[in-house]
Design a protein around this motif. Structure first.
Motif, mmCIF file in Angstrom:
data_model
loop_
_atom_site.group_PDB
_atom_site.id
_atom_site.type_symbol
_atom_site.label_atom_id
_atom_site.label_comp_id
_atom_site.label_asym_id
_atom_site.label_seq_id
_atom_site.Cartn_x
_atom_site.Cartn_y
_atom_site.Cartn_z
ATOM 1 N N ARG B 62 4.952 2.770 17.828
ATOM 2 C CA ARG B 62 4.363 1.508 17.360
ATOM 3 C C ARG B 62 2.842 1.607 17.165
ATOM 4 O O ARG B 62 2.246 2.671 17.340
ATOM 5 N N GLY B 63 2.237 0.505 16.793
ATOM 6 C CA GLY B 63 0.820 0.490 16.417
ATOM 7 C C GLY B 63 -0.119 0.920 17.543
ATOM 8 O O GLY B 63 -0.078 0.364 18.631
ATOM 9 N N HIS B 64 -0.982 1.879 17.259
ATOM 10 C CA HIS B 64 -1.907 2.439 18.249
ATOM 11 C C HIS B 64 -3.316 1.934 17.980
ATOM 12 O O HIS B 64 -3.993 2.419 17.086
ATOM 13 N N GLU B 65 -3.757 0.964 18.785
ATOM 14 C CA GLU B 65 -5.069 0.359 18.564
ATOM 15 C C GLU B 65 -6.112 0.799 19.582
ATOM 16 O O GLU B 65 -7.276 0.439 19.465
ATOM 17 N N ALA B 66 -5.706 1.564 20.583
ATOM 18 C CA ALA B 66 -6.620 1.867 21.687
ATOM 19 C C ALA B 66 -7.714 2.843 21.290
ATOM 20 O O ALA B 66 -7.556 3.667 20.394
ATOM 21 N N ALA B 67 -8.822 2.738 22.001
ATOM 22 C CA ALA B 67 -9.846 3.771 22.005
ATOM 23 C C ALA B 67 -9.529 4.707 23.159
ATOM 24 O O ALA B 67 -9.262 4.235 24.260
ATOM 25 N N PRO B 68 -9.537 6.022 22.947
ATOM 26 C CA PRO B 68 -9.443 6.931 24.099
ATOM 27 C C PRO B 68 -10.716 6.774 24.939
ATOM 28 O O PRO B 68 -11.744 6.338 24.420
ATOM 29 N N LEU B 69 -10.625 7.102 26.204
ATOM 30 C CA LEU B 69 -11.829 7.153 27.042
ATOM 31 C C LEU B 69 -12.104 8.606 27.402
ATOM 32 O O LEU B 69 -11.173 9.406 27.484
ATOM 33 N N GLY B 511 -0.701 6.061 9.534
ATOM 34 C CA GLY B 511 -1.882 5.251 9.273
ATOM 35 C C GLY B 511 -2.687 5.011 10.535
ATOM 36 O O GLY B 511 -2.162 5.047 11.652
ATOM 37 N N ILE B 512 -3.985 4.757 10.363
ATOM 38 C CA ILE B 512 -4.896 4.612 11.504
ATOM 39 C C ILE B 512 -5.300 3.156 11.688
ATOM 40 O O ILE B 512 -5.825 2.523 10.775
ATOM 41 N N ILE B 513 -5.035 2.632 12.881
ATOM 42 C CA ILE B 513 -5.558 1.326 13.287
ATOM 43 C C ILE B 513 -6.225 1.455 14.663
ATOM 44 O O ILE B 513 -6.507 0.459 15.313
ATOM 45 N N GLY B 514 -6.447 2.695 15.094
ATOM 46 C CA GLY B 514 -7.068 2.954 16.391
ATOM 47 C C GLY B 514 -8.588 2.931 16.293
ATOM 48 O O GLY B 514 -9.153 2.827 15.204
ATOM 49 N N GLN B 515 -9.213 3.017 17.430
ATOM 50 C CA GLN B 515 -10.671 2.988 17.497
ATOM 51 C C GLN B 515 -11.218 4.390 17.726
ATOM 52 O O GLN B 515 -11.028 4.952 18.798
ATOM 53 N N PRO B 516 -11.909 4.954 16.739
ATOM 54 C CA PRO B 516 -12.452 6.296 16.927
ATOM 55 C C PRO B 516 -13.569 6.299 17.974
ATOM 56 O O PRO B 516 -14.246 5.292 18.169
ATOM 57 N N ALA B 532 -3.968 7.922 15.722
ATOM 58 C CA ALA B 532 -3.263 7.434 14.542
ATOM 59 C C ALA B 532 -1.961 6.803 15.018
ATOM 60 O O ALA B 532 -1.511 7.037 16.140
ATOM 61 N N GLY B 533 -1.330 6.029 14.169
ATOM 62 C CA GLY B 533 -0.083 5.353 14.538
ATOM 63 C C GLY B 533 -0.119 3.944 13.977
ATOM 64 O O GLY B 533 -0.663 3.044 14.586
ATOM 65 N N VAL B 534 0.461 3.766 12.801
ATOM 66 C CA VAL B 534 0.326 2.506 12.084
ATOM 67 C C VAL B 534 1.083 1.394 12.809
ATOM 68 O O VAL B 534 2.023 1.665 13.562
ATOM 69 N N GLY B 535 0.678 0.167 12.603
ATOM 70 C CA GLY B 535 1.317 -0.970 13.248
ATOM 71 C C GLY B 535 0.338 -2.116 13.333
ATOM 72 O O GLY B 535 -0.493 -2.291 12.442
ATOM 73 N N GLY B 536 0.409 -2.877 14.423
ATOM 74 C CA GLY B 536 -0.406 -4.085 14.516
ATOM 75 C C GLY B 536 0.158 -5.144 13.577
ATOM 76 O O GLY B 536 1.195 -4.939 12.934
ATOM 77 N N TRP B 537 -0.538 -6.242 13.508
ATOM 78 C CA TRP B 537 -0.055 -7.303 12.622
ATOM 79 C C TRP B 537 -0.026 -6.791 11.179
ATOM 80 O O TRP B 537 0.970 -6.940 10.465
ATOM 81 N N ALA B 538 -1.114 -6.144 10.770
ATOM 82 C CA ALA B 538 -1.212 -5.665 9.391
ATOM 83 C C ALA B 538 -0.144 -4.626 9.066
ATOM 84 O O ALA B 538 0.230 -4.437 7.917
ATOM 85 N N GLY B 539 0.355 -3.954 10.114
ATOM 86 C CA GLY B 539 1.315 -2.884 9.889
ATOM 87 C C GLY B 539 2.769 -3.311 9.980
ATOM 88 O O GLY B 539 3.664 -2.478 9.926
ATOM 89 N N ALA B 540 2.991 -4.615 10.094
ATOM 90 C CA ALA B 540 4.366 -5.097 10.300
ATOM 91 C C ALA B 540 5.341 -4.505 9.282
ATOM 92 O O ALA B 540 6.476 -4.150 9.628
#
Ligand code: PQQ
Ligand code: PQQ
Lengths: 586, 586
Positions: B62-69, B511-516, B532-540
């Motif tokens: 599913r959609g990957h929005e996180a920033a790695p730490l 697709g990318i919705i994560g935080q670089p 990377a990992g498309v999803g989120g609302w925009a990726g429905a």
């Protein structure tokens, strides 16, 4: 028999010349199953500079065993269940998706996959992509448009059948075999008309000669194999009807002899006490006429298989100097632990040598073709300890490669032993039919995998690389003398074909059990591609199965791989590598 | 108010100096939310040579929005549901997995995620990693061992609550807000004791002043906001109890003023006719004392929100020269289409300028702070056409970055308009509570996304890049004057911070919705990482929803993204890039 030329640089004179066009139209690259590429841009000297050109996610998490195909400027990738077929435009920057074909396989098929819901790839011929779906269908898709040309149902998941193998196209026929040796199915190889999907012939792995397509032309090398209806007589009662002998592995084709070669799986049920006899034609190899399916010869690697030694591995069709003359041979790194060299015209075993620690047999008797058994390792209704190799064999389906330049066979394989106990079980259609309790563990040395170079003429290992986990990926060797393979702990490696020296490696997102390929892109550059995505039988532990709860889960394999989840997550991803451009936007 | 230094190269003098140690300990990098890195190895000149160093699959589609730490030599990645936390050892070649922590969130939580089962990341402080799970829990995990330190349940999925936001740690408190504005939940921000997980305070988004934590210190800038109990009085009847105003977005902290800043979501229900009044404090911003949670000021971006303009976006705390003097401001690229500059001590709106086509309002009246509405775009029980921006706003949660070198704001955002019709609906706990039929489509120009550089002092766009799809990823800008962002059609891009010129791009698997982010590795090199990992609302549309069947599905977003599945498959994967070594095994 056939004229031979053992010094030619060609992959094998027996193979139709796959040419130097840089394409990759079938998983084994050519009908001789060499997985050898003549491309030379990437060499032992420059491979250290290899970098990732682009990636493509398959959207599927399970085990990715397929080889991508490259036809013209398009790449084709078939995923594990749900068996999506992607077409990727290589002429676009970064590999643009052209289309996706979705065969919508039945969900319930997942329940009859013994060893993860894998798929080993597609095959291209005559403008069509052919592949199999887990729910026992074969599909032909228009390679240009992604439109379905035909789709045929070949078996029934409710009987425990499935398909995971990659079809081979020979003379206008698509050759397909079923899976289900762990579900008491009756195995078959089926030929479909490539233009219509109509069934041309079906040859069973067990049963009367008429079903096995054994007729007047049948001339096996060993006398004992020439009796009538051995597919019935070497079983007790009707056991042959649930006797396995599926054809879930590799097929090769020799156009000179006009013969196809493929092997059959373990006999059903795993508990040998429930099926006295040789259990023909399980754990065997067939040579057949591709037009009619009629058998020319057969040979049983492991009569009355007591250890789940499916005989389905790849057969490399090579012309080798043996005993002072060049012979048209078939080289088979067999699951039971021996590298066999057979005369491929007659089925005569010319040599059979262990390529790792073998305890179940003391060798192969070349007079009879039969293994010399170690009775201590018999498993019928008794516990046998320290059986080597374990059920996945010294080498499972993961296919090897041959370089005509180094004259070596590159062998990704296993180093596993086991305790095996046959236990009484009953047959219920569509459910696992095993009857064995198996515990597996690392073989001598403690490593579970090996990547080795084997000289089939000198009959010895030339070098080897030990791997923590089974080397469960395919491999490709190039005219640049570079061999590529992947590991379950996420390394994609390039090694020197002559020395085994590690030249380069890249860490992928998930473990690799896919088959690497190399091709020339529309821009003229050489690329190397591989699917990552851990799984398969060896990857069961990474798919969430819990050996802590039951050490026998996944037929004993997950317990031997308990530490795998600490080394790799799941995730299907295509990686495409190339030597660097001169910089700039890619 | 505070002393200021607008020419200093520091991210923001207001921010605690995050230093040049090359770590990345919170998604926004610093408490001022600049997402600016002082690392200089990667420059506009050499970024063209950037190559992939290694990859890591998250095992989630599913959609990957996180920033790695990155903390010390360890990287931490939190996945979408099931919210696994991975620790990756950066000192090992190719990023070896150290441990994985599994919070085992309730499966049913997936049913109350409005906009995919996303997670925007973790935060590090005092040897612990803090993050939220979809099933409304906050977890503290020992950063070294992966052992759970504490875990607290903060809400109830059966009431429609969930959590997707990244916590912020301020002065020993973990700040967490809930989601559920589409489920009629009552929003809150909660502070937990970082060492024990005990709840220190909770401030609701609606209700009486005592619940909203409004007391004697409350001094909003605009007179109308100073009345008592507006969180009740600006609603009809008990509607405030299901009135949304969740806190699913970003929090900033100014240590000089000792204030935290965060916004609240849309008011529940979407149909404005069912909730006459301003609906405070939905679509608002709060400044609060982090120790007590008491509000210092509040400001409502969009009173009586008629278009789902959640006010939760990032707040960049900057010191800017405004009207001849340097002011401590808060810059907010608001979902409703305006970039606001606020005095962050008082909440006064200093400027508010549209950063794209806006039709719902003619501007913001700086005297009252209220938008000047366009009555044609009102949606209460009526259909309004051509409302710009659409519900996801000119910019949704995808956070921007600020460079103190270029003094520009880097804005990934949307170009979408919509037809919106409020329709009568009833409240059922734990189910969607929307009451609106929405159709979205590309705004003027036909592109659906924009990546822009905005000058908040000159109040104008400096350059922009049009994107086919909404620019739904985060962004990072470096002292090398390179800006990184990703696109939903699988490009990870590096552009020149001054000109917007494309310098490099790489094609990811999904697709990318994560935080670089960018960091300095244990080897001293600068790396850039993104999920990377498309999803989120925009990726429905890429998650298998079928707008062909219902154009209103995914609240109207999937229909506007029908072509997305042709450009990207799903697949969660971490990509880590660096400049090339001098060759050899990596
Ligand atoms: O007997 C059969 O029909 C059958 C099928 C399969 C399969 O289809 O994947 C495997 C096996 N057997 C098998 O014995 C085996 O070791 C195996 C490994 C794998 C794999 O993909 O990793 N499949 C299979
Ligand atoms: O009102 C809410 O509580 C709430 C929650 C969330 C969320 O938690 O992801 C989103 C939204 N609203 C929302 O309005 C929205 O546009 C949105 C986009 C996304 C996303 O992850 O792509 N989440 C959310």
């Amino acid at each position: 028999t056939a004229a031979a030329n053992d010094s030619a640089p060609a992959a094998s004179p027996a193979a139709p010349d796959a040419g130097e066009d840089g394409q990759w139209t079938m998983p084994a690259r050519d009908h001789a199953s060499t997985r050898y590429s003549r491309l030379t841009e990437i060499t032992t000297a420059n491979v250290k500079d290899l970098q990732l050109a682009w990636t493509f996610s398959t959207g599927v998490l399970r085990g990715h065993e397929a080889a991508p195909l490259v036809v013209g400027s398009t790449m084709y990738v078939v995923t594990p269940y749900p068996n999506h077929l992607y077409a990727i435009d290589l002429a676009q920057p970064g590999g643009a998706l052209k289309w996706r074909y979705d065969p919508k396989p039945a969900r319930a098929a997942q329940g009859v996959a013994c060893c993860d819901v894998v798929n080993r790839g597609a095959a291209y011929a005559d403008g069509k992509i052919f592949f199999n779906t887990l729910d026992v269908q074969t599909v032909a898709v228009d390679a240009a448009t992604g439109k379905e040309v035909w789709k045929v149902q070949l078996g029934d998941i409710n009987r425990g059948e499935s398909i995971t193998m990659a079809p081979l196209v020979v003379k206008g026929k698509v050759l397909v075999g079923n899976s289900g040796g762990e579900f008491g199915v009756r195995g078959w190889l089926t030929a479909l008309d490539a233009s219509t999907g109509a069934i041309a012939w079906r040859a069973y792995g067990t049963g009367p000669d008429s079903d096995v397509r054994i007729g007047a032309d049948f001339q096996p090398f060993y006398a004992a194999d020439r009796e009538k209806d051995l597919g019935v007589k070497t079983w007790s009662g009707d056991q042959w009807k649930v006797g396995g002998a599926t054809a879930w592995g590799w097929i090769s084709y020799d156009p000179r002899l006009d013969l196809i070669y493929y092997g059959t799986s373990n006999p059903g049920v795993w508990n040998p006490a429930q099926r006295p006899g040789d259990n023909k034609w399980a754990s065997s190899i067939f040579a057949r006429d591709p037009d009619t399916g009629m058998a020319r010869w057969a040979y049983q690697w492991t009569p009355h298989d007591e250890h789940d030694f499916d005989g389905i591995n790849e057969n490399l069709l090579l012309d080798l100097p043996i005993g002072g003359r060049t012979r048209a041979v078939l080289v088979r790194p067999e699951r039971n632990g021996f590298v066999y060299v057979l005369d491929r015209a007659t089925g005569e075993v010319l040599s059979a040598d262990p390529f790792g620690p073998v305890t179940w047999a003391r060798g192969i008797d070349l007079k009879t073709g039969r293994p010399i058994l170690n009775p201590e390792k018999a498993t019928g209704n008794r516990l046998a300890r320290d059986v080597c190799p374990a059920s996945p064999g010294m080498k499972d389906w993961q296919p090897s490669a041959w370089s005509p330049r180094t004259r070596l066979l590159y062998l990704p394989h296993n180093n596993l032993c086991m305790d095996y106990e046959g236990v009484e079980t009953g047959y219920i259609a569509g459910t696992p039919y095993v009857g064995a309790q198996v515990r597996m563990y690392a073989g001598p040395g403690g490593h579970r995998g090996v990547f080795a170079a084997w000289d089939p003429v000198a009959r010895r290992k030339v070098w080897e690389i030990k791997e923590k986990f089974p080397a469960w990926s395919g491999t490709v060797v190039t005219a640049g003398d570079v061999v590529f393979y992947g590991t379950m702990d996420r390394w994609f490696k390039a090694v020197d074909a002559r020395t085994g020296a590690l030249l380069w490696q890249f860490r992928t997102g998930s473990g690799i059990i896919g088959q690497p390929i190399t091709y020339r892109g529309p821009d003229g550059k050489q690329y190397v591609a591989v699917l990552a995505g851990v799984g398969g039988w060896a990857g069961a532990a990474a798919l969430g199965l819990q050996p802590e709860v039951d050490p026998h889960i996944a037929l004993g394999f997950a317990d031997a791989m308990k530490d795998l989840p600490q080394h790799t997550p799941q995730g299907g991803m295509l990686y495409v590598f190339a030597l660097p451009d001169r910089g700039g936007t890619r």
